[in-house]
Design a protein around this motif. Structure first.
Motif, PDB file in Angstrom:
ATOM      1  N   ALA A   1       0.832  -1.212   0.000  1.00  0.00           N
ATOM      2  CA  ALA A   1       0.000   0.000   0.000  1.00  0.00           C
ATOM      3  C   ALA A   1       0.859   1.251   0.000  1.00  0.00           C
ATOM      4  O   ALA A   1       0.613   2.190  -0.746  1.00  0.00           O
ATOM      5  CB  ALA A   1      -0.925  -0.004   1.217  1.00  0.00           C
ATOM      6  N   SER A   2       1.891   1.264   0.834  1.00  0.00           N
ATOM      7  CA  SER A   2       2.763   2.444   0.893  1.00  0.00           C
ATOM      8  C   SER A   2       4.061   2.120   1.618  1.00  0.00           C
ATOM      9  O   SER A   2       4.187   1.093   2.270  1.00  0.00           O
ATOM     10  CB  SER A   2       2.051   3.600   1.603  1.00  0.00           C
ATOM     11  OG  SER A   2       1.885   3.287   2.972  1.00  0.00           O
ATOM     12  N   LEU A   3       5.007   3.035   1.456  1.00  0.00           N
ATOM     13  CA  LEU A   3       6.336   2.863   2.056  1.00  0.00           C
ATOM     14  C   LEU A   3       6.669   4.094   2.884  1.00  0.00           C
ATOM     15  O   LEU A   3       6.328   5.212   2.497  1.00  0.00           O
ATOM     16  CB  LEU A   3       7.390   2.743   0.948  1.00  0.00           C
ATOM     17  CG  LEU A   3       7.146   1.667  -0.103  1.00  0.00           C
ATOM     18  CD1 LEU A   3       8.122   1.856  -1.256  1.00  0.00           C
ATOM     19  CD2 LEU A   3       7.321   0.287   0.503  1.00  0.00           C
TER      20      LEU A   3
ATOM     21  N   ALA B   1      15.413  -5.086  -3.263  1.00  0.00           N
ATOM     22  CA  ALA B   1      14.850  -6.339  -2.746  1.00  0.00           C
ATOM     23  C   ALA B   1      13.604  -6.745  -3.538  1.00  0.00           C
ATOM     24  O   ALA B   1      12.986  -7.763  -3.240  1.00  0.00           O
ATOM     25  CB  ALA B   1      14.521  -6.183  -1.269  1.00  0.00           C
ATOM     26  N   GLY B   2      13.224  -5.936  -4.522  1.00  0.00           N
ATOM     27  CA  GLY B   2      12.084  -6.269  -5.379  1.00  0.00           C
ATOM     28  C   GLY B   2      10.759  -5.720  -4.896  1.00  0.00           C
ATOM     29  O   GLY B   2       9.704  -6.057  -5.436  1.00  0.00           O
ATOM     30  N   ILE B   3      10.817  -4.864  -3.868  1.00  0.00           N
ATOM     31  CA  ILE B   3       9.573  -4.327  -3.302  1.00  0.00           C
ATOM     32  C   ILE B   3       9.323  -2.924  -3.831  1.00  0.00           C
ATOM     33  O   ILE B   3      10.254  -2.139  -3.987  1.00  0.00           O
ATOM     34  CB  ILE B   3       9.687  -4.294  -1.762  1.00  0.00           C
ATOM     35  CG1 ILE B   3       9.749  -5.723  -1.251  1.00  0.00           C
ATOM     36  CG2 ILE B   3       8.518  -3.544  -1.129  1.00  0.00           C
ATOM     37  CD1 ILE B   3       9.947  -5.825   0.221  1.00  0.00           C
ATOM     38  N   GLY B   4       8.067  -2.616  -4.106  1.00  0.00           N
ATOM     39  CA  GLY B   4       7.701  -1.275  -4.535  1.00  0.00           C
ATOM     40  C   GLY B   4       6.217  -1.083  -4.384  1.00  0.00           C
ATOM     41  O   GLY B   4       5.481  -2.068  -4.192  1.00  0.00           O
ATOM     42  N   PRO B   5       5.746   0.162  -4.456  1.00  0.00           N
ATOM     43  CA  PRO B   5       4.315   0.429  -4.336  1.00  0.00           C
ATOM     44  C   PRO B   5       3.500  -0.388  -5.340  1.00  0.00           C
ATOM     45  O   PRO B   5       3.929  -0.559  -6.486  1.00  0.00           O
ATOM     46  CB  PRO B   5       4.213   1.924  -4.638  1.00  0.00           C
ATOM     47  CG  PRO B   5       5.559   2.464  -4.304  1.00  0.00           C
ATOM     48  CD  PRO B   5       6.526   1.386  -4.630  1.00  0.00           C
ATOM     49  N   SER B   6       2.386  -0.926  -4.896  1.00  0.00           N
ATOM     50  CA  SER B   6       1.448  -1.721  -5.698  1.00  0.00           C
ATOM     51  C   SER B   6       1.956  -3.119  -6.053  1.00  0.00           C
ATOM     52  O   SER B   6       1.271  -3.854  -6.753  1.00  0.00           O
ATOM     53  CB  SER B   6       1.038  -1.009  -6.997  1.00  0.00           C
ATOM     54  OG  SER B   6       0.536   0.262  -6.710  1.00  0.00           O
ATOM     55  N   LYS B   7       3.161  -3.493  -5.629  1.00  0.00           N
ATOM     56  CA  LYS B   7       3.650  -4.854  -5.915  1.00  0.00           C
ATOM     57  C   LYS B   7       2.886  -5.866  -5.073  1.00  0.00           C
ATOM     58  O   LYS B   7       2.530  -5.588  -3.938  1.00  0.00           O
ATOM     59  CB  LYS B   7       5.142  -4.959  -5.587  1.00  0.00           C
ATOM     60  CG  LYS B   7       5.995  -4.191  -6.552  1.00  0.00           C
ATOM     61  CD  LYS B   7       7.082  -5.049  -7.135  1.00  0.00           C
ATOM     62  CE  LYS B   7       7.720  -4.276  -8.276  1.00  0.00           C
ATOM     63  NZ  LYS B   7       8.916  -4.807  -8.790  1.00  0.00           N
TER      64      LYS B   7
END
Ligand SMILES: [Zn+2]
Length: 222
Positions: free
Chosen positions: A161-163, A177-183
């Motif tokens: 949802a958010s960071l 690490a492959g993480i991002g918004p909407s992933k």
């Protein structure tokens, strides 16, 4: 540690407003940590902000914004938000590159340009990190069904949802690490050593607690 001269009045006021919006008690030590300045630098800055009528420091040591302090802090936060959206939505800059750029530009925007940005982008949308103009209290977020990755249930699927966006190095780390918004991701396990294993479309990643606490998730709708 940053040179205190480079941390402006606006940075202090914005940090106080953001910490307050997150439901934290704003004490000088928190500001020193967030703004990466020394304790004496914070003391001096608060003295000036108090003299100019932007903050009050209670007998309990808690820093509170006055009405004019709050107004200036919100304007700075809004400019930051609009500039992030401009860099992302108009110029296509990646979400993990723009926070620092926006930190610099937010102090340089004229009222006329700010009005243009507001007209073009509006105040309501989310920034590329998934955040509104001001951060939200974690209690409110949980009430809405969101959960930090550090507390997410093993076996469940979620969407990011958010960071937390205060630390650019953390954003770059999450991106790598492959993480991002909407992933979308699946929590494999919450591990004994306080790390969390997750499965992304790109493979399995293991994140430590400071990173996992900075990632907010909502359940994936099937
Ligand atoms: Zn942002």
């Amino acid at each position: 540690m940053k040179d205190s001269i480079h941390v402006s009045k606006e940075n202090y006021l914005k940090a106080i407003l953001e910490a307050d919006a997150e439901g934290r008690q704003v004490i000088p030590a928190l500001l020193a940590h967030w703004l990466e300045v020394s304790a004496p630098a914070v003391t001096m800055a608060l003295k000036r902000l108090k003299r100019d009528g932007y903050v009050e420091v209670g007998e309990d040591g808690i820093v509170r914004l006055t009405a004019s302090g709050r107004e200036m802090a919100y304007r700075t936060a809004l400019r930051h938000h609009l500039i992030e959206r401009m860099l992302s939505e108009i110029f296509g800059m990646a979400w993990y590159e723009i926070h620092e750029e926006a930190e610099r530009l937010e102090h340089a925007v004229s009222p006329a340009f700010e009005a243009k940005l507001r007209e073009k982008l509006g105040e309501g949308g989310a920034c590329p990190h998934g955040n509104a103009v001001l951060p939200e209290n974690p209690i409110e977020r949980k009430r809405r069904g969101e959960v930090p990755l550090s507390e997410a249930a093993a076996g469940q699927r979620y969407v990011v949802a958010s960071l937390h966006e205060r630390d650019p190095e953390l954003l770059l780390f999450l991106h790598r690490a492959g993480i991002g918004p909407s992933k979308s991701l699946r929590v494999v396990s919450q591990n004994y050593d306080q790390t969390v294993s997750i499965e992304l479309s790109t493979g399995v990643s293991i994140l430590g607690r400071p990173a996992a606490e900075a990632v907010w998730l909502r359940p994936e709708v099937q």
